[in-house]
Motif scaffolding. Structure first.
Motif, PDB file in Angstrom:
ATOM      1  N   ALA A 125       0.854  -1.183   0.000  1.00 28.61           N
ATOM      2  CA  ALA A 125       0.000   0.000   0.000  1.00 28.61           C
ATOM      3  C   ALA A 125       0.888   1.231   0.000  1.00 28.61           C
ATOM      4  N   THR A 126       0.953   1.917  -1.118  1.00 26.44           N
ATOM      5  CA  THR A 126       1.764   3.123  -1.260  1.00 26.44           C
ATOM      6  C   THR A 126       0.902   4.208  -1.906  1.00 26.44           C
ATOM      7  N   PRO A 127       1.349   5.455  -1.890  1.00 26.87           N
ATOM      8  CA  PRO A 127       0.574   6.491  -2.587  1.00 26.87           C
ATOM      9  C   PRO A 127       0.358   6.183  -4.065  1.00 26.87           C
ATOM     10  N   GLU A 128       1.206   5.323  -4.654  1.00 30.25           N
ATOM     11  CA  GLU A 128       1.071   4.973  -6.072  1.00 30.25           C
ATOM     12  C   GLU A 128       0.156   3.776  -6.303  1.00 30.25           C
ATOM     13  N   THR A 129      -0.120   2.989  -5.271  1.00 26.63           N
ATOM     14  CA  THR A 129      -0.909   1.760  -5.460  1.00 26.63           C
ATOM     15  C   THR A 129      -2.255   1.797  -4.748  1.00 26.63           C
ATOM     16  N   VAL A 130      -2.610   2.930  -4.156  1.00 25.67           N
ATOM     17  CA  VAL A 130      -3.898   3.027  -3.462  1.00 25.67           C
ATOM     18  C   VAL A 130      -4.716   4.177  -4.026  1.00 25.67           C
ATOM     19  N   LYS A 131      -6.019   4.072  -3.808  1.00 24.67           N
ATOM     20  CA  LYS A 131      -6.931   5.183  -3.978  1.00 24.67           C
ATOM     21  C   LYS A 131      -7.491   5.499  -2.601  1.00 24.67           C
ATOM     22  N   TRP A 132      -7.713   6.789  -2.331  1.00 25.87           N
ATOM     23  CA  TRP A 132      -8.204   7.183  -1.015  1.00 25.87           C
ATOM     24  C   TRP A 132      -9.606   7.763  -1.170  1.00 25.87           C
ATOM     25  N   GLY A 133     -10.585   6.963  -0.772  1.00 25.47           N
ATOM     26  CA  GLY A 133     -11.956   7.419  -0.811  1.00 25.47           C
ATOM     27  C   GLY A 133     -12.724   7.036  -2.054  1.00 25.47           C
ATOM     28  N   HIS A 136      -7.687  14.470  -0.140  1.00 20.00           N
ATOM     29  CA  HIS A 136      -8.771  13.729   0.502  1.00 20.00           C
ATOM     30  C   HIS A 136      -9.650  14.698   1.264  1.00 20.00           C
ATOM     31  N   ASP A 137     -10.948  14.613   1.025  1.00 23.81           N
ATOM     32  CA  ASP A 137     -11.947  15.459   1.666  1.00 23.81           C
ATOM     33  C   ASP A 137     -12.788  14.585   2.582  1.00 23.81           C
ATOM     34  N   LEU A 138     -12.673  14.795   3.886  1.00 25.15           N
ATOM     35  CA  LEU A 138     -13.362  13.942   4.858  1.00 25.15           C
ATOM     36  C   LEU A 138     -14.871  13.980   4.680  1.00 25.15           C
ATOM     37  N   ILE A 139     -15.412  15.117   4.219  1.00 28.16           N
ATOM     38  CA  ILE A 139     -16.856  15.265   4.103  1.00 28.16           C
ATOM     39  C   ILE A 139     -17.384  14.591   2.852  1.00 28.16           C
ATOM     40  N   ASN A 140     -16.722  14.787   1.711  1.00 31.07           N
ATOM     41  CA  ASN A 140     -17.268  14.333   0.439  1.00 31.07           C
ATOM     42  C   ASN A 140     -16.687  13.023  -0.080  1.00 31.07           C
ATOM     43  N   ALA A 183     -13.793  -3.552 -10.533  1.00 33.26           N
ATOM     44  CA  ALA A 183     -14.094  -2.219 -11.033  1.00 33.26           C
ATOM     45  C   ALA A 183     -15.465  -2.152 -11.689  1.00 33.26           C
ATOM     46  N   THR A 184     -16.090  -0.990 -11.555  1.00 30.77           N
ATOM     47  CA  THR A 184     -17.387  -0.728 -12.172  1.00 30.77           C
ATOM     48  C   THR A 184     -17.189  -0.175 -13.575  1.00 30.77           C
ATOM     49  N   ASP A 185     -18.095  -0.536 -14.479  1.00 32.50           N
ATOM     50  CA  ASP A 185     -18.004  -0.126 -15.876  1.00 32.50           C
ATOM     51  C   ASP A 185     -18.568   1.286 -16.051  1.00 32.50           C
ATOM     52  N   THR A 186     -17.813   2.266 -15.578  1.00 28.14           N
ATOM     53  CA  THR A 186     -18.188   3.671 -15.703  1.00 28.14           C
ATOM     54  C   THR A 186     -16.928   4.515 -15.632  1.00 28.14           C
ATOM     55  N   ASP A 187     -17.000   5.713 -16.193  1.00 29.43           N
ATOM     56  CA  ASP A 187     -15.911   6.680 -16.037  1.00 29.43           C
ATOM     57  C   ASP A 187     -16.143   7.589 -14.838  1.00 29.43           C
ATOM     58  N   LYS A 188     -17.315   7.472 -14.225  1.00 25.35           N
ATOM     59  CA  LYS A 188     -17.663   8.313 -13.087  1.00 25.35           C
ATOM     60  C   LYS A 188     -16.839   7.911 -11.865  1.00 25.35           C
ATOM     61  N   PRO A 189     -16.331   8.884 -11.107  1.00 24.45           N
ATOM     62  CA  PRO A 189     -15.648   8.522  -9.851  1.00 24.45           C
ATOM     63  C   PRO A 189     -16.602   7.772  -8.931  1.00 24.45           C
ATOM     64  N   MET A 190     -16.138   6.665  -8.393  1.00 28.88           N
ATOM     65  CA  MET A 190     -16.964   5.799  -7.551  1.00 28.88           C
ATOM     66  C   MET A 190     -16.536   5.936  -6.091  1.00 28.88           C
ATOM     67  N   ASN A 191     -17.344   6.646  -5.301  1.00 29.32           N
ATOM     68  CA  ASN A 191     -17.073   6.801  -3.886  1.00 29.32           C
ATOM     69  C   ASN A 191     -16.968   5.428  -3.223  1.00 29.32           C
ATOM     70  N   SER A 192     -16.079   5.297  -2.259  1.00 30.34           N
ATOM     71  CA  SER A 192     -15.809   3.973  -1.668  1.00 30.34           C
ATOM     72  C   SER A 192     -16.868   3.524  -0.670  1.00 30.34           C
TER      73      SER A 192
END
Length: 432
Positions: free
Chosen positions: A73-81, A146-150, A258-267
């Protein structure tokens, strides 16, 4: 680091000389109320250690046992949120049937309301710097936005491409091992979230007993040490004059494709590709079947839990970092997977089949997502009926009757906007 030689990697023992440490409970008295203090992390002489009760080794990146390919888990191998989608690029490629070991990182201790500084947050609870994970430190200090609210809170490791997987296939995920990376975790409750939004934590933020657990924005985080008791590892929480201890049962709250969309997918919301299912049955020995949405599946994991109660009512479970080993296998249509798994997530353990129900598996793609727990229950029942009919030949009328008489339906979680219910169908009832 270690690798299992049976998987074509050299094996090396855990780093020697890890000092034995134990959590010694301290108490504080506020305004005449009972003991409410935090936990102190102190070394204890090795001579006091009973066989099999040694400290949990700190599994820093690159330290300890792995099997198959290894993903840190590194900044290059993770997504946050956020979760991978069809536009995501894989950080690792494996073949169908391969093993992969993935370091996952708990978000608790690095979030903004905890200071985005794990050294300080955990240090304030007596954890020495060498017991704080280097990857937690690296991600918290990185330039990752990273935005804690959104944004979702989760640190999501991946995605892993499984060559040959195509939409319409199933990715079979076998959970082979879950190693605890640290001997502590956190349970949190935040405003507007959990099972009682507007009531908890709002109603208790001025209670003197709450004071030791308040973080920024009057959110609450309860630091929870892990101790060896009664032959097993337990989380330990304070109560006046004593403690309460509960056994651990680690699992990944978040596994998916992964989901078949280009939309950002909230975790946060689970979906047809899995994601944040938060089902405590998905521990070692379980198998999760996921409908493949995009080429190469793009598997990911995160939201590691040491233990969770059904419902996860406060908002989080006992969140703590895990190293997971999985076997990833592509199953083509007509292959050895339940038919329902080609269109909806499904799981099994040695003793149970586990159909799922989500209130809205397409919530992020809908303008008006359904958050009804009733709808999740209805979907779980429909999926359970269809599973029994398709896999055993049972008449649907009989399947409905059987589920009412003999199966259990559990609330997976009520806190992820998309609510979840799962059924437990005993295999033994069918002679299996």
């Amino acid at each position: 680091m270690q690798a299992d030689g049976t998987e074509g990697h050299a094996e090396q023992s855990f780093v020697d000389g890890v000092a034995r440490r134990n959590f010694l409970r301290a108490t504080a008295v506020l305004g005449g109320v009972g003991a409410v203090g935090g936990q102190i992390f102190r070394p204890e002489p090795a001579a006091a250690q009973a066989p099999g009760t040694g400290p949990l080794p700190i599994l820093q990146p690159g330290v300890g046992r792995v099997r198959g390919a290894y993903l840190r888990a590194t900044p290059e191998t993770v997504k946050w949120g956020y979760l991978p989608n069809r536009a995501s690029r894989p950080v690792l490629k494996v073949r169908s049937g391969d093993l992969v070991t993935i370091d996952t990182l708990s978000h608790e201790g690095i979030l903004e309301d905890q200071g985005r500084d794990p050294d300080t947050y955990f240090g304030d609870h007596g954890v020495p710097r060498d017991q704080v994970l280097d990857d937690a430190r690296a991600i918290a200090r990185s330039s990752m936005k990273h935005d804690l609210i959104n944004d979702g809170p989760h640190v999501v490791t991946g995605p892993v491409a499984v060559t040959g997987a195509r939409p319409g296939d199933v990715l079979k995920v076998e959970v082979l091992e879950l190693q605890k990376r640290v001997p502590y975790g956190v349970v949190s409750s935040r405003h507007g979230l959990g099972a009682l939004p507007g009531e908890y934590p709002e109603s208790i933020v001025h209670d003197p007993q709450t004071a030791p657990y308040l973080i920024k924005s009057d959110n609450i985080s309860v630091f929870t040490p892990v101790e060896h008791r009664q032959g097993d590892w337990h989380g330990v929480l304070p109560m006046p004059g004593s403690t309460v201890a509960f056994p651990l049962a680690p699992f990944m709250g978040l596994m998916g494709v992964a989901t078949d969309t280009d939309k950002p997918m909230n975790s946060v919301p689970p979906n047809l590709g899995g994601g944040n299912l938060d089902i405590k049955m998905l521990g070692v020995g379980s198998t999760l079947y996921l409908p493949v949405q995009v080429p190469d599946a793009l598997f990911f994991a995160g939201d590691p839990h040491f233990v969770q109660g059904d419902g996860e009512v406060a908002l989080t479970a006992l969140e703590a970092s895990l190293r997971g080993t999985f076997r990833l296998t592509v199953i083509k249509p007509g292959g050895p997977a339940p038919r329902i798994a080609f269109s909806y997530p499904f799981a099994e353990t040695a003793g149970h089949w586990i159909p799922f129900g989500l209130s809205d598996p397409n919530a992020q793609l809908n303008k008006h997502p359904n958050t009804s727990l009733d709808e999740a229950m209805k979907t779980a029942v429909r999926n359970a009926i269809n599973f029994l009919h398709e896999e055993t030949g049972m008449a649907k009328a009989v399947a409905y009757a059987y589920l009412s008489a003999a199966a259990d339906f559990h609330v997976s979680q009520v806190v992820d906007s998309t609510k979840g219910v799962h059924a437990l169908i005993r295999k033994a009832d069918f002679g299996r």
